[in-house]
Design a protein around this motif. Structure first.
Motif, PDB file in Angstrom:
ATOM      1  N   VAL A  48       0.835  -1.208   0.000  1.00  0.00           N
ATOM      2  CA  VAL A  48       0.000   0.000   0.000  1.00  0.00           C
ATOM      3  C   VAL A  48       0.868   1.255   0.000  1.00  0.00           C
ATOM      4  O   VAL A  48       0.655   2.205  -0.783  1.00  0.00           O
ATOM      5  CB  VAL A  48      -0.955   0.000   1.208  1.00  0.00           C
ATOM      6  N   ASP A  49       1.865   1.301   0.898  1.00  0.00           N
ATOM      7  CA  ASP A  49       2.694   2.516   1.028  1.00  0.00           C
ATOM      8  C   ASP A  49       3.619   2.727  -0.173  1.00  0.00           C
ATOM      9  O   ASP A  49       3.793   3.868  -0.642  1.00  0.00           O
ATOM     10  CB  ASP A  49       3.529   2.443   2.310  1.00  0.00           C
ATOM     11  N   ARG A  50       4.231   1.657  -0.666  1.00  0.00           N
ATOM     12  CA  ARG A  50       5.289   1.824  -1.671  1.00  0.00           C
ATOM     13  C   ARG A  50       4.826   1.631  -3.113  1.00  0.00           C
ATOM     14  O   ARG A  50       5.573   1.949  -4.034  1.00  0.00           O
ATOM     15  CB  ARG A  50       6.440   0.856  -1.383  1.00  0.00           C
ATOM     16  N   ALA A  51       3.652   1.059  -3.289  1.00  0.00           N
ATOM     17  CA  ALA A  51       3.191   0.820  -4.662  1.00  0.00           C
ATOM     18  C   ALA A  51       1.844   1.470  -4.939  1.00  0.00           C
ATOM     19  O   ALA A  51       1.686   2.189  -5.935  1.00  0.00           O
ATOM     20  CB  ALA A  51       3.126  -0.682  -4.931  1.00  0.00           C
ATOM     21  N   VAL A  52       0.860   1.246  -4.097  1.00  0.00           N
ATOM     22  CA  VAL A  52      -0.487   1.762  -4.350  1.00  0.00           C
ATOM     23  C   VAL A  52      -0.514   3.285  -4.260  1.00  0.00           C
ATOM     24  O   VAL A  52      -1.004   3.986  -5.160  1.00  0.00           O
ATOM     25  CB  VAL A  52      -1.498   1.138  -3.375  1.00  0.00           C
ATOM     26  N   GLU A  53       0.031   3.806  -3.144  1.00  0.00           N
ATOM     27  CA  GLU A  53       0.003   5.270  -2.963  1.00  0.00           C
ATOM     28  C   GLU A  53       0.890   5.988  -3.982  1.00  0.00           C
ATOM     29  O   GLU A  53       0.568   7.098  -4.421  1.00  0.00           O
ATOM     30  CB  GLU A  53       0.442   5.642  -1.545  1.00  0.00           C
ATOM     31  N   THR A  54       1.974   5.384  -4.383  1.00  0.00           N
ATOM     32  CA  THR A  54       2.906   6.036  -5.321  1.00  0.00           C
ATOM     33  C   THR A  54       2.580   5.722  -6.774  1.00  0.00           C
ATOM     34  O   THR A  54       3.110   6.355  -7.691  1.00  0.00           O
ATOM     35  CB  THR A  54       4.348   5.576  -5.030  1.00  0.00           C
ATOM     36  N   GLY A  55       1.751   4.717  -7.023  1.00  0.00           N
ATOM     37  CA  GLY A  55       1.434   4.316  -8.387  1.00  0.00           C
ATOM     38  C   GLY A  55       2.595   3.653  -9.099  1.00  0.00           C
ATOM     39  O   GLY A  55       2.624   3.605 -10.339  1.00  0.00           O
ATOM     40  N   ASP A  56       3.532   3.069  -8.346  1.00  0.00           N
ATOM     41  CA  ASP A  56       4.722   2.441  -8.926  1.00  0.00           C
ATOM     42  C   ASP A  56       4.399   0.994  -9.289  1.00  0.00           C
ATOM     43  O   ASP A  56       4.280   0.119  -8.410  1.00  0.00           O
ATOM     44  CB  ASP A  56       5.862   2.513  -7.909  1.00  0.00           C
ATOM     45  N   ILE A  57       4.261   0.709 -10.613  1.00  0.00           N
ATOM     46  CA  ILE A  57       3.911  -0.634 -11.082  1.00  0.00           C
ATOM     47  C   ILE A  57       5.025  -1.631 -10.779  1.00  0.00           C
ATOM     48  O   ILE A  57       4.763  -2.777 -10.371  1.00  0.00           O
ATOM     49  CB  ILE A  57       3.614  -0.618 -12.594  1.00  0.00           C
ATOM     50  N   THR A  58       6.271  -1.187 -10.974  1.00  0.00           N
ATOM     51  CA  THR A  58       7.399  -2.099 -10.714  1.00  0.00           C
ATOM     52  C   THR A  58       7.415  -2.528  -9.248  1.00  0.00           C
ATOM     53  O   THR A  58       7.577  -3.723  -8.933  1.00  0.00           O
ATOM     54  CB  THR A  58       8.729  -1.413 -11.079  1.00  0.00           C
ATOM     55  N   ALA A  59       7.267  -1.542  -8.366  1.00  0.00           N
ATOM     56  CA  ALA A  59       7.234  -1.868  -6.928  1.00  0.00           C
ATOM     57  C   ALA A  59       6.071  -2.794  -6.614  1.00  0.00           C
ATOM     58  O   ALA A  59       6.181  -3.717  -5.791  1.00  0.00           O
ATOM     59  CB  ALA A  59       7.148  -0.588  -6.101  1.00  0.00           C
ATOM     60  N   LEU A  60       4.941  -2.536  -7.269  1.00  0.00           N
ATOM     61  CA  LEU A  60       3.766  -3.391  -7.036  1.00  0.00           C
ATOM     62  C   LEU A  60       4.063  -4.837  -7.412  1.00  0.00           C
ATOM     63  O   LEU A  60       3.750  -5.777  -6.660  1.00  0.00           O
ATOM     64  CB  LEU A  60       2.585  -2.858  -7.854  1.00  0.00           C
ATOM     65  N   LEU A  61       4.674  -5.035  -8.590  1.00  0.00           N
ATOM     66  CA  LEU A  61       4.992  -6.398  -9.031  1.00  0.00           C
ATOM     67  C   LEU A  61       6.010  -7.065  -8.105  1.00  0.00           C
ATOM     68  O   LEU A  61       5.893  -8.263  -7.778  1.00  0.00           O
ATOM     69  CB  LEU A  61       5.525  -6.362 -10.460  1.00  0.00           C
TER      70      LEU A  61
END
Length: 569
Positions: A48-61
């Motif tokens: 949530v903090d590092r991918a969802v809130e920032t919109g970072d697809i790479t971090a999400l994956l």
């Protein structure tokens, strides 16, 4: 492996020690499973903090891959760890069953007040319950590991949240621990009451035929109903204690989790923690219920295991009935009883010379039973006064193997075993040749029993010989005793269930069988049957627990009115 223990605590320690390999492996893997469970809400919070809130697809994956790895560890560690634990539980229960059964079946006997049904319960359900201590340990360790990991994560997010777990958990556990003695006591009461009910049921099944014969079914049913109700009440009390404990522990765990989640929500509203951290705290608060529940169930498991361990130790610690001796009889095998005082006997003195066939007539049934029991060698020497010697050696000093080869006592109430007629006849003489078996069958008039069935000696016999009549069981048991050809044979009323013609045939057969052969065989017939007494060399009469008359059957029949009245019919 020794069957010795030294209390319930020692039984539990030995269980843990001899299963330490699979126990450690299972505990480590189950603890790893709990760590993976703890990592799930932490990983979701990071997503949530590092991918969802920032919109970072790479971090999400990346973090979704991490979450998948966490779930892989979670499932595999639980599956493999549970396998180690369950296998250890089943193996330990089997070891305990074998160990207790071996102790119960020790040829020297076991000195315990427990009845057969109670011993059966100890060797089955108590063995199973005690082995579950191997489940309690991984639960406690894994639960503590999860709580510690959760507390560290919460401290990392916010110190007060971590302190809430670190302080709240011991308070909850300390309060719940106060109920442990009550649960242990009620578990022990339940298992003891259940064992008494099982013992009563075993007694009733064994004596069903005599009960029907005297019309005592209603009394027997009432007796079993009473002990069954006691067992039911004890079980309900134990279940109620466990249920109340489980309810209180679950409620306390949930309240602690709700308090942590509520505090986290307050902090999130004030901007003290991020949304991802709130998600983590809420997830951990929900997860905390599981490890807290695992730990709070441990006292109940320990109570059950300890109560069963105490009952197991009561059997494993019980001393043998008979001393460990190794003396051998020497020379001719005579029997000498001097000043024997046991139960109703008050100073019996008698001798039986090698090869002699002696009858014993007792005016009281309890005197006959006491004499037969004392001669069996199964009575501990500290339970009677006087001396019993066989072949010049005290019966208590004879080695067990020598006693079994030398003295055979066939009691009045005989038992046959599930098998065949042949296996029952040769049970005491497995190497007997067919001619010896045929001779024993003829001497005991059991040949007629064999001839009645098309399968002959291969005819199936059910447990306790229930498929045979009383007279048939007596004759097969007598054939078994004669086939063993012991140096000293004691028979107690071996013909009470046969007709007069068969009884005379058996009397002649027993006399011929015991006098045949080069080796002198001593025989004691405890009976009031005139047919059996007529073939004896002499007769000893017991009145009021002591020997009063010693003579021949013919002589006593002619001169002793009391003897005539007791035996002539």
């Amino acid at each position: 492996m020794s069957g010795r223990a030294s209390g319930g605590a020692a039984v539990l320690r030995r269980t843990l020690t001899r299963n330490r390999g699979p126990l450690i492996a299972g505990t480590v893997l189950v603890s790893l499973h709990q760590l993976a469970e703890t990592a799930v809400p932490i990983t979701i919070g990071v997503v949530v903090d590092r991918a969802v809130e920032t919109g970072d697809i790479t971090a999400l994956l990346v973090w979704l891959a991490v979450l998948a790895a966490v779930f892989a560890v979670l499932t595999s560690s639980w599956r493999i760890g549970a396998r180690f634990v369950v296998a250890a539980i089943q193996q330990e229960a089997h070891r305990l069953r074998v160990q207790v059964a071996g102790r119960i079946l020790d040829p020297r006997g076991v000195r315990t007040e427990l009845r057969a049904g109670e011993l059966l319960t100890v060797s089955t359900s108590d063995a199973d319950r005690e082995a579950w201590i191997l489940d309690a340990v991984p639960r406690a360790v894994a639960g503590a590991t999860a709580l510690a990991a959760s507390a560290v994560a919460l401290l990392w997010i916010d110190v007060p949240l971590g302190l809430a777990v670190l302080i709240g958990t011991p308070v909850v556990l300390g309060a719940l621990h106060r109920a442990a003695p009550l649960i242990t006591r009620r578990a022990a009461d339940r298992q003891a009451a259940t064992a008494r009910a099982a013992a009563t049921a075993a007694d009733l099944v064994a004596g069903l035929r005599p009960l029907r014969g005297i019309g005592a079914e209603a009394t027997a049913s009432r007796r079993y109903r009473d002990v069954s109700r006691d067992a039911f009440a004890a079980t309900v009390r134990a279940a109620k204690s466990n249920a109340v404990f489980a309810g209180v522990s679950t409620t306390a765990s949930a309240l602690l989790a709700v308090a942590v989640a509520g505090l986290a929500g307050w902090f999130a509203l004030g901007g003290r923690i991020s949304v991802g951290e709130l998600v983590t705290v809420v997830g951990l608060a929900q997860f905390l219920v599981e490890p807290l529940g695992m730990i709070t169930r441990v006292p109940g498991q320990y109570a059950d295991a300890r109560a069963s361990a105490d009952r197991l130790a009561a059997v494993l610690d019980a001393p043998p009935q008979l001393p460990d001796a190794a003396a051998e009889p020497s020379g001719g095998i005579d029997v000498e009883v001097r000043s024997l005082a046991y139960r109703s006997l008050t100073g019996v003195t008698l001798t039986v010379a090698p090869g002699e066939l002696v009858g014993v007539v007792a005016d009281r049934p309890e005197d006959a039973e006491a004499l037969v029991e004392a001669l069996s060698g199964q009575v501990p020497p500290d339970r009677y006064d006087g001396d019993i010697r066989v072949g010049g050696v005290a019966l208590a000093d004879l080695g067990l193997a020598h006693t079994r080869r030398t003295v055979l006592v066939e009691p009045h109430h005989t038992d046959l075993f599930a098998g065949t007629l042949g296996s029952n006849v040769t049970a005491g003489a497995p190497g007997a040749d067919p001619a010896s078996v045929e001779y024993a069958l003829a001497a005991s008039a059991a040949g007629d029993v064999v001839d009645l069935h098309p399968a002959g000696l291969d005819h199936t016999v059910t447990d306790r010989g229930a498929s045979l009549s009383g007279g048939q069981r007596q004759r097969v048991a007598l054939a078994r005793a004669l086939a063993a050809r012991p140096a000293v044979l004691v028979l107690h009323d071996p013909t009470t269930a046969v007709d007069a013609v068969t009884e005379h045939a058996i009397a002649a057969g027993v006399a011929d069988a015991r006098r045949a052969g080069a080796r002198a065989q001593s025989t004691i017939l405890v009976t009031s049957s005139p047919a059996l007494l007529a073939v004896t060399d002499r007769v000893i009469v017991l009145r009021d627990g002591r020997v009063t008359v010693d003579g021949t059957h013919a002589g006593l029949s002619a001169t002793d009115a009391a003897y005539r009245e007791a035996v002539l019919r």
